[in-house]
Design an enzyme around this catalytic site. Sequence first.
Site, mmCIF file in Angstrom:
data_model
loop_
_atom_site.group_PDB
_atom_site.id
_atom_site.type_symbol
_atom_site.label_atom_id
_atom_site.label_comp_id
_atom_site.label_asym_id
_atom_site.label_seq_id
_atom_site.Cartn_x
_atom_site.Cartn_y
_atom_site.Cartn_z
ATOM 1 N N LYS A 66 0.836 -1.205 0.000
ATOM 2 C CA LYS A 66 0.000 0.000 0.000
ATOM 3 C C LYS A 66 0.870 1.254 0.000
ATOM 4 O O LYS A 66 0.608 2.206 -0.744
ATOM 5 C CB LYS A 66 -0.947 -0.024 1.218
ATOM 6 C CG LYS A 66 -2.010 -1.113 1.096
ATOM 7 C CD LYS A 66 -2.832 -1.333 2.366
ATOM 8 C CE LYS A 66 -3.739 -2.554 2.177
ATOM 9 N NZ LYS A 66 -4.602 -2.853 3.324
ATOM 10 N N GLN A 110 -4.822 -1.357 9.609
ATOM 11 C CA GLN A 110 -4.706 -2.690 9.022
ATOM 12 C C GLN A 110 -5.307 -3.734 9.970
ATOM 13 O O GLN A 110 -5.042 -3.735 11.176
ATOM 14 C CB GLN A 110 -3.225 -2.996 8.720
ATOM 15 C CG GLN A 110 -2.983 -4.286 7.967
ATOM 16 C CD GLN A 110 -3.516 -4.285 6.531
ATOM 17 O OE1 GLN A 110 -3.676 -3.237 5.912
ATOM 18 N NE2 GLN A 110 -3.797 -5.468 6.002
ATOM 19 N N ASP A 133 -11.225 2.485 3.689
ATOM 20 C CA ASP A 133 -11.510 1.042 3.660
ATOM 21 C C ASP A 133 -12.994 0.769 3.411
ATOM 22 O O ASP A 133 -13.364 -0.362 3.077
ATOM 23 C CB ASP A 133 -11.138 0.405 5.009
ATOM 24 C CG ASP A 133 -9.780 -0.275 4.986
ATOM 25 O OD1 ASP A 133 -9.410 -0.809 3.935
ATOM 26 O OD2 ASP A 133 -9.114 -0.270 6.040
HETATM 27 N N1 GUN Z 1 -6.643 -6.797 6.139
HETATM 28 C C1 GUN Z 1 -6.851 -7.562 5.037
HETATM 29 N N2 GUN Z 1 -7.440 -6.832 4.062
HETATM 30 C C2 GUN Z 1 -7.617 -5.589 4.554
HETATM 31 C C3 GUN Z 1 -8.165 -4.391 4.022
HETATM 32 O O1 GUN Z 1 -8.643 -4.322 2.880
HETATM 33 N N3 GUN Z 1 -8.147 -3.312 4.866
HETATM 34 C C4 GUN Z 1 -7.639 -3.373 6.128
HETATM 35 N N4 GUN Z 1 -7.683 -2.266 6.866
HETATM 36 N N5 GUN Z 1 -7.135 -4.473 6.650
HETATM 37 C C5 GUN Z 1 -7.109 -5.566 5.869
#
Ligand code: GUN
Length: 304
Positions: A66, A110, A133
């Site tokens: 990311k 996350q 998100d």
């Molecule tokens: N953990 C696995 N996929 C995601 C996601 O798309 N966003 C977040 N914040 N955590 C994750």
Amino acid sequence: MTALADMDLGAARVFAVNLDGKAMAALLRAEVKQQIGRLAVGGATPGLAVALVGDDPASQVYVKGKVKACEEVGIASTLRKLPDTTTQDELLGLVDAWNADPAVDGILVQLPLPKGIDQRAVIDRIAPTKDVDGFHPHNLGLLASGRPGLVACTPAGVMRMLSVYGKAYGWTPAGKRAVVIGRSITVGRPMSLLLTNADATVTVCHSRTPDLAGRIGEADLVVAAAGVPQLVKGAWIKVGAVVIDVGIHRMADGGLCGDVEFDAARLRAAAISPVPGGVGPMTIAQLMRNCALAASARRGIAID
Ligand code: GUN
């Protein structure tokens, strides 16, 4: 496994179209980079703040991806790595600070979070306008009522893949029977809502669904987000179906696999996303798009 020559393939094409998420994500990132250029003309550099709590190895890999994508498209990222001893109040305090920071357009905590931190409390604390998100109940509620808002990155990325495929091959989810396997707020629920909003007839399956094979056998579109390696057998796929695999799992031999038995499924499907190189890169590219959308809305600068 049954030999290819002995399989009942009906009218299947051998093999399915490969839904190349890596290539589609590169195109989406290039599009977002242009949008961010328009924000820059308006004097705004979008900012994404990311919290990584604990040392989950998969989360570390995802967050690295990311941050790298932010650099590519021109988003200013801030990564806060916190120990797994971090308290819920400390994490909520960080979210509050980012909510109040005008340079932060998007906030991403996350998941999963260490035991002892209530995931819902953290998601609920993020300002809905900065919820890139799309997990906040406000944004999920907008999606459920068919109104615009920030949409979870994985299902939004899947819709983008379907749109690219649809434009090339004259396919649409409208009027199709779709089966979504999984009902998480991160993938299954928003996925089922997006497909409903796109006029598909949607069945949501999960661990308590009887006769999963029967439900999948009726589907023109399968989105597998069960989190179970190779749960979906190739032989279950309806000939000519479109198959999207959201799962990613490390196998005993060190390789990766998804929720779908790929080699067998691609003999029956019209199109299928691979693992790796399918949905994963699209999720990250869609996060970039959500950051651009959040910055555009909050700063009142048009980007499209
Ligand atoms: N953990 C696995 N996929 C995601 C996601 O798309 N966003 C977040 N914040 N955590 C994750």
